[in-house]
Design a protein around this motif. Structure first.
Motif, short mmCIF file in Angstrom:
data_model
loop_
_atom_site.label_atom_id
_atom_site.label_comp_id
_atom_site.label_asym_id
_atom_site.label_seq_id
_atom_site.Cartn_x
_atom_site.Cartn_y
_atom_site.Cartn_z
N THR A 1 0.86 -1.18 0.00
CA THR A 1 0.00 0.00 0.00
C THR A 1 0.90 1.23 0.00
OG1 THR A 1 -1.69 -1.18 1.24
CG2 THR A 1 -1.87 1.21 1.18
N LEU A 2 0.81 2.03 -1.07
CA LEU A 2 1.60 3.25 -1.20
C LEU A 2 0.65 4.42 -1.38
CD1 LEU A 2 4.34 2.08 -3.73
CD2 LEU A 2 4.59 2.36 -1.27
N ASP A 3 0.72 5.39 -0.48
CA ASP A 3 -0.14 6.57 -0.54
C ASP A 3 -1.61 6.21 -0.65
OD1 ASP A 3 2.12 8.18 -0.38
OD2 ASP A 3 2.30 8.38 -2.55
N GLY A 4 -2.03 5.16 0.05
CA GLY A 4 -3.42 4.75 0.06
C GLY A 4 -3.86 3.92 -1.13
N LYS A 5 -2.96 3.65 -2.08
CA LYS A 5 -3.28 2.83 -3.25
C LYS A 5 -2.64 1.46 -3.11
CE LYS A 5 -1.76 5.19 -6.74
NZ LYS A 5 -1.51 5.78 -8.07
N THR A 6 -3.35 0.44 -3.58
CA THR A 6 -2.81 -0.92 -3.59
C THR A 6 -1.93 -1.08 -4.83
OG1 THR A 6 -4.73 -1.78 -2.45
CG2 THR A 6 -3.38 -3.37 -3.63
N VAL A 7 -0.71 -1.59 -4.62
CA VAL A 7 0.23 -1.81 -5.71
C VAL A 7 0.79 -3.22 -5.58
CG1 VAL A 7 2.42 -1.07 -6.73
CG2 VAL A 7 0.87 0.63 -5.79
N LEU A 8 0.89 -3.92 -6.69
CA LEU A 8 1.50 -5.24 -6.72
C LEU A 8 2.88 -5.13 -7.35
CD1 LEU A 8 -1.45 -7.41 -8.03
CD2 LEU A 8 -0.48 -7.49 -5.76
N VAL A 9 3.88 -5.74 -6.73
CA VAL A 9 5.22 -5.82 -7.31
C VAL A 9 5.43 -7.27 -7.70
CG1 VAL A 9 7.68 -5.50 -6.93
CG2 VAL A 9 6.06 -3.88 -5.95
N MET A 10 5.68 -7.51 -8.98
CA MET A 10 5.83 -8.88 -9.48
C MET A 10 6.91 -8.95 -10.54
SD MET A 10 2.42 -9.14 -11.88
CE MET A 10 1.34 -8.40 -10.68
N ARG A 11 7.33 -10.16 -10.84
CA ARG A 11 8.30 -10.38 -11.91
C ARG A 11 7.58 -10.33 -13.26
NH1 ARG A 11 13.26 -11.71 -10.42
NH2 ARG A 11 13.60 -12.49 -8.33
N GLU A 12 8.33 -9.98 -14.29
CA GLU A 12 7.75 -9.96 -15.63
C GLU A 12 7.19 -11.33 -16.01
OE1 GLU A 12 8.93 -8.41 -20.07
OE2 GLU A 12 10.41 -9.57 -18.97
N SER A 13 7.80 -12.39 -15.52
CA SER A 13 7.35 -13.75 -15.87
C SER A 13 5.99 -14.07 -15.27
CB SER A 13 8.39 -14.78 -15.43
OG SER A 13 8.59 -14.71 -14.03
N ASP A 14 5.53 -13.31 -14.26
CA ASP A 14 4.19 -13.51 -13.69
C ASP A 14 3.09 -12.96 -14.58
OD1 ASP A 14 5.22 -14.78 -11.45
OD2 ASP A 14 5.31 -12.94 -10.26
N VAL A 15 3.45 -12.14 -15.56
CA VAL A 15 2.48 -11.54 -16.46
C VAL A 15 2.17 -12.51 -17.58
CG1 VAL A 15 2.06 -9.64 -18.06
CG2 VAL A 15 3.21 -9.20 -15.90
N MET A 16 0.87 -12.73 -17.82
CA MET A 16 0.45 -13.67 -18.87
C MET A 16 0.30 -12.98 -20.22
SD MET A 16 -2.23 -16.09 -16.86
CE MET A 16 -3.17 -14.80 -16.08
N GLY A 17 0.06 -11.67 -20.23
CA GLY A 17 -0.08 -10.97 -21.49
C GLY A 17 -0.37 -9.50 -21.30
N VAL A 18 -0.22 -8.74 -22.39
CA VAL A 18 -0.53 -7.32 -22.41
C VAL A 18 -1.85 -7.15 -23.15
CG1 VAL A 18 0.23 -5.04 -23.21
CG2 VAL A 18 1.92 -6.70 -22.39
N ILE A 19 -2.79 -6.43 -22.55
CA ILE A 19 -4.10 -6.19 -23.17
C ILE A 19 -3.97 -4.97 -24.08
CG2 ILE A 19 -6.51 -5.62 -22.75
CD1 ILE A 19 -6.19 -7.08 -20.05
N GLU A 20 -4.33 -5.15 -25.34
CA GLU A 20 -4.21 -4.05 -26.32
C GLU A 20 -5.57 -3.56 -26.75
OE1 GLU A 20 -1.73 -5.73 -29.37
OE2 GLU A 20 0.05 -5.30 -28.23
#
Length: 95
Positions: free
Chosen positions: A76-95
């Motif tokens: 939680t940074l400045d009241g916002k939820t943020v996830l820190v993950m590795r690039e390999s955890d990403v399944m795809g980019v939505i275009e």
């Protein structure tokens, strides 16, 4: 406060699902599923190969990405939820 991910990590702000269904049914917070897409806030410089060369990331700031439900570490940074993950955890980019 801001965050600068290291190596092949990215910082993602989850995009919350809608509160109502297409049929107009309101979904309570307790019944909502954990989000699995988000906006990339920051990107690390990339990891180093065995030969010492920097391997840059395919993901860039501002991308909307799809990730697994249990990926990353939640902060939680400045009241916002943020996830820190590795690039390999990403399944795809939505275009």
């Amino acid at each position: 406060m801001s965050i600068r991910p290291l190596q092949d990590r990215i910082a993602v702000e989850p995009i919350e699902e809608e509160d109502t269904t297409a049929g107009g049914i309101i979904i309570p917070d307790t019944a909502k599923e954990k989000p699995n897409q988000g906006k990339v806030l920051a990107v690390g410089p990339g990891r180093k190969s065995d030969s010492g060369e920097r391997i840059t990331l395919d993901i860039k700031e501002g991308d909307t990405v799809l990730y697994s439900k249990w990926a990353g570490t939640e902060l939680t940074l400045d009241g916002k939820t943020v996830l820190v993950m590795r690039e390999s955890d990403v399944m795809g980019v939505i275009e």
